[in-house]
Design a protein around this motif. Structure first.
Motif, PDB file in Angstrom:
ATOM      1  N   LEU A  70      -3.846   8.607   2.142  1.00 18.20           N
ATOM      2  CA  LEU A  70      -3.174   7.233   2.285  1.00 18.20           C
ATOM      3  C   LEU A  70      -3.551   6.926   3.776  1.00 18.20           C
ATOM      4  N   HIS A  71      -4.358   7.675   4.593  1.00 15.96           N
ATOM      5  CA  HIS A  71      -4.573   7.255   5.880  1.00 15.96           C
ATOM      6  C   HIS A  71      -5.322   5.886   6.274  1.00 15.96           C
ATOM      7  N   MET A  72      -6.336   6.040   5.437  1.00 18.65           N
ATOM      8  CA  MET A  72      -6.987   4.783   5.319  1.00 18.65           C
ATOM      9  C   MET A  72      -6.030   3.309   5.078  1.00 18.65           C
ATOM     10  N   LEU A  73      -5.447   3.506   3.962  1.00 24.27           N
ATOM     11  CA  LEU A  73      -4.749   2.457   3.629  1.00 24.27           C
ATOM     12  C   LEU A  73      -3.430   2.220   4.698  1.00 24.27           C
ATOM     13  N   ALA A  74      -3.022   3.220   5.041  1.00 23.28           N
ATOM     14  CA  ALA A  74      -1.979   3.059   6.237  1.00 23.28           C
ATOM     15  C   ALA A  74      -2.376   2.365   7.489  1.00 23.28           C
ATOM     16  N   SER A  75      -3.612   2.649   7.900  1.00 23.82           N
ATOM     17  CA  SER A  75      -4.378   1.997   9.008  1.00 23.82           C
ATOM     18  C   SER A  75      -4.552   0.652   8.873  1.00 23.82           C
TER      19      SER A  75
ATOM     20  N   LEU B 122      -4.446   4.923  -5.819  1.00 19.56           N
ATOM     21  CA  LEU B 122      -4.907   4.129  -4.766  1.00 19.56           C
ATOM     22  C   LEU B 122      -4.970   2.479  -5.312  1.00 19.56           C
ATOM     23  N   GLU B 123      -5.300   2.291  -6.616  1.00 18.35           N
ATOM     24  CA  GLU B 123      -5.626   1.212  -7.106  1.00 18.35           C
ATOM     25  C   GLU B 123      -4.453   0.443  -7.456  1.00 18.35           C
ATOM     26  N   LYS B 124      -3.267   1.199  -7.755  1.00 18.93           N
ATOM     27  CA  LYS B 124      -2.057   0.814  -8.075  1.00 18.93           C
ATOM     28  C   LYS B 124      -1.310   0.324  -6.678  1.00 18.93           C
ATOM     29  N   LEU B 125      -1.668   1.154  -5.623  1.00 10.90           N
ATOM     30  CA  LEU B 125      -0.905   0.793  -4.361  1.00 10.90           C
ATOM     31  C   LEU B 125      -1.722  -0.418  -3.620  1.00 10.90           C
ATOM     32  N   GLN B 126      -2.840  -0.617  -3.840  1.00  4.83           N
ATOM     33  CA  GLN B 126      -3.813  -1.855  -3.193  1.00  4.83           C
ATOM     34  C   GLN B 126      -2.970  -3.191  -3.390  1.00  4.83           C
ATOM     35  N   PRO B 127      -2.685  -3.622  -4.641  1.00  2.00           N
ATOM     36  CA  PRO B 127      -1.921  -5.053  -4.559  1.00  2.00           C
ATOM     37  C   PRO B 127      -0.763  -5.060  -3.731  1.00  2.00           C
ATOM     38  N   VAL B 128      -0.059  -4.073  -3.618  1.00  2.00           N
ATOM     39  CA  VAL B 128       1.253  -3.864  -2.676  1.00  2.00           C
ATOM     40  C   VAL B 128       1.018  -4.226  -1.259  1.00  2.00           C
ATOM     41  N   ALA B 129      -0.216  -3.464  -0.954  1.00  2.00           N
ATOM     42  CA  ALA B 129      -0.770  -3.501   0.243  1.00  2.00           C
ATOM     43  C   ALA B 129      -1.488  -4.808   0.610  1.00  2.00           C
ATOM     44  N   ASN B 130      -2.044  -5.550  -0.299  1.00  2.00           N
ATOM     45  CA  ASN B 130      -2.406  -6.969  -0.258  1.00  2.00           C
ATOM     46  C   ASN B 130      -1.419  -7.702   0.109  1.00  2.00           C
ATOM     47  N   ALA B 131      -0.364  -7.574  -0.694  1.00  2.00           N
ATOM     48  CA  ALA B 131       0.918  -8.590  -0.323  1.00  2.00           C
ATOM     49  C   ALA B 131       1.425  -8.414   0.966  1.00  2.00           C
ATOM     50  N   ALA B 132       1.369  -7.229   1.537  1.00  2.00           N
ATOM     51  CA  ALA B 132       1.943  -7.012   2.905  1.00  2.00           C
ATOM     52  C   ALA B 132       0.870  -7.530   3.910  1.00  2.00           C
TER      53      ALA B 132
ATOM     54  N   VAL C 236     -11.142  13.269  -7.963  1.00  2.00           N
ATOM     55  CA  VAL C 236     -11.179  11.800  -7.307  1.00  2.00           C
ATOM     56  C   VAL C 236     -10.842  10.750  -8.146  1.00  2.00           C
ATOM     57  N   ALA C 237     -11.239  10.831  -9.443  1.00  2.00           N
ATOM     58  CA  ALA C 237     -10.909   9.635 -10.263  1.00  2.00           C
ATOM     59  C   ALA C 237      -9.331   9.452 -10.469  1.00  2.00           C
ATOM     60  N   ALA C 238      -8.529  10.420 -10.488  1.00  2.89           N
ATOM     61  CA  ALA C 238      -6.968  10.131 -10.559  1.00  2.89           C
ATOM     62  C   ALA C 238      -6.561   9.752  -9.165  1.00  2.89           C
ATOM     63  N   LYS C 239      -6.831  10.163  -8.214  1.00  2.70           N
ATOM     64  CA  LYS C 239      -6.564   9.697  -6.765  1.00  2.70           C
ATOM     65  C   LYS C 239      -6.880   8.261  -6.776  1.00  2.70           C
TER      66      LYS C 239
END
Length: 442
Positions: free
Chosen positions: A398-403, A361-371, A354-357
């Motif tokens: 990534l389903h939750m982030l995609a949603s 997600l933490e790396k992807l979050q700023p990209v999602a925030n910008a979008a 879980v920690a690695a995943k």
């Protein structure tokens, strides 16, 4: 909470449980009874100094004040009794009915839903109601062509589907199954079941399957950039066993059928003759019915002008974009190659924990925030692009982030149907090749 004393004390005639639970009924105190008796005597006693004639006259007169009070008390008691009786009756009926009442109510709801379903089956409204889209004219024309392939007109409506499946291993699915009356009398499903019907693992909301090569991930479908669009739709082909990429192959169902026969069907000596005859039957049917259908080149050229980003599935996304003001879309905070590198980290063997995943997600979050900030500034295409890329990656993590990206993007673009489709798909996303809802509801 203490109960009140009933105004009738121990003389009250009411014995219903609701009244007894609300009021006390003690005996009247002796002193109070004596005072009340004296008061009653004074009421009927003659006035001091009255003559015997006046006394006789008073005896004959009714005690109107006492009579009126008694009548009011009786009416009040009667009203209270009737009200409490009604409440008791309601409670009793509820206790008597209990589970049976709920079963009757549920049965009535089921009957109402079944009646609505049966009524929908009587018109093509079923397609819009269950699949949330409307079909283009070439869809219905192709169905007429399929029906003309039947050797016996008296055969059931799904005989054309059976013929194509048997001869060419081609399954006509989804809305074609409605025209073949396979939904008529079928077991009712949940709304999401219809939206997932023949929706393969990598199919985005914009894609709707109509052809499937039996037993494989190869399938064809209409591509809609806007849910309400039912004119001049492109038809794309993909193989879910090979990934998420789509290829536009036709501008109508007839050309898509010919493309399938040419590229995905392998004829045998036994089917070669039928293959050649069917290929000739298509242009002949079009000519006999004076049909001029939209062609791929023109439709794709017009669509390419409106594409703002290619996305991982290679079909691209279309959103309203003002080239002068640059309003409607802005590039993502990272390039496609950088985004793919981030997503590739989810495929590494050491990402099982879980920690690695969570680190990915933490790396992807700023990209999602910008979008999402871009959505707030009316650049809706950015969130749509990233949400589709997240979905196309195939990672359920990534389903939750995609949603969180697709829902606001589709909402601001007035495409709520795609929100419903995306949610239903990600709730039960399967890699199987037999994705018929009829199998699920068995």
């Amino acid at each position: 909470m203490p109960k009140e004393d009933c105004k009738y004390w121990d003389k009250c005639y009411q014995r219903n449980p609701a009244h007894l639970s609300k009021y006390n009924h003690p005996e009247k105190p002796v002193e109070k009874e004596a005072k009340e008796d004296d008061a009653e005597d004074r009421k009927v006693a003659p006035k001091r100094g009255a003559t015997s004639k006046e006394q006789d006259s008073n005896k004959d007169k009714p005690n109107t004040s006492s009579s009126s009070a008694d009548m009011l008390d009786e009416e009040e008691a009667k009203g209270s009794y009737e009200s409490e009786t009604a409440e008791l009756h309601k409670e009793a009926m509820g206790n008597i009915a209990g589970k049976n009442y709920m079963e009757i109510l549920e049965k009535r709801i089921r009957l109402s839903v079944q009646k609505e379903y049966d009524n929908l089956c009587e018109s093509n409204e079923f397609i819009r109601h269950k699949f949330l889209v409307e079909m283009p004219p070439d869809f219905y024309e192709f169905w007429k062509f399929v029906c003309s392939l039947k050797s016996d007109p008296a055969k059931p409506k799904d005989a054309g589907l059976e013929h194509l499946d048997k001869v060419f291993q081609l399954q006509l699915v989804g809305p074609f199954e409605f025209l073949a009356e396979r939904f008529h009398g079928a077991k009712l499903g949940e709304p999401g079941d219809y939206l997932r019907h023949w929706r393969f693992y990598y199919d985005p909301p914009e894609f709707q399957t109509i052809f499937v090569r039996r037993g494989t991930g190869i399938h064809y479908g209409y591509w809609r950039d806007v849910p309400q669009d039912k004119e001049n739709l492109l038809i794309a082909r993909t193989d879910s066993a090979k990934g998420c990429e789509f290829q536009f192959v036709a501008g109508n169902a007839f050309d898509a059928f010919l493309y399938y026969l040419e590229h995905d069907f392998v004829a045998t000596p036994f089917s070669a003759g039928q293959l050649a005859g069917t290929k000739k039957a298509v242009p002949r049917y079009l000519s006999d019915n004076s049909l001029e259908l939209a062609q791929l080149e023109r439709l794709q050229r017009e669509r390419n002008k409106r594409v703002v980003a290619k996305t991982f599935h290679r079909a691209g996304i279309v959103v309203p974009f003002d080239r002068k003001t640059q309003l409607g879309y802005r590039p993502l905070a990272v390039s496609d190659s950088e985004l793919k590198k981030m997503l590739a980290m989810l495929e590494q063997k050491d990402v099982d924990n879980v920690a690695a995943k969570q680190a990915v997600l933490e790396k992807l979050q700023p990209v999602a925030n910008a979008a999402n900030i871009a959505v707030d500034e009316s650049d809706f295409g950015s969130a749509l692009e990233l949400g589709i890329d997240m979905f196309s990656s195939g990672h359920k993590e990534l389903h939750m982030l995609a949603s969180s990206l697709l829902v606001p993007a589709y909402s601001m673009l007035s495409r709520p149907q795609f929100i419903a489709i995306a949610k239903a798909h990600m709730e039960q996303r399967r890699r199987e090749v037999n994705l018929s809802m009829f199998e699920v509801l068995k």
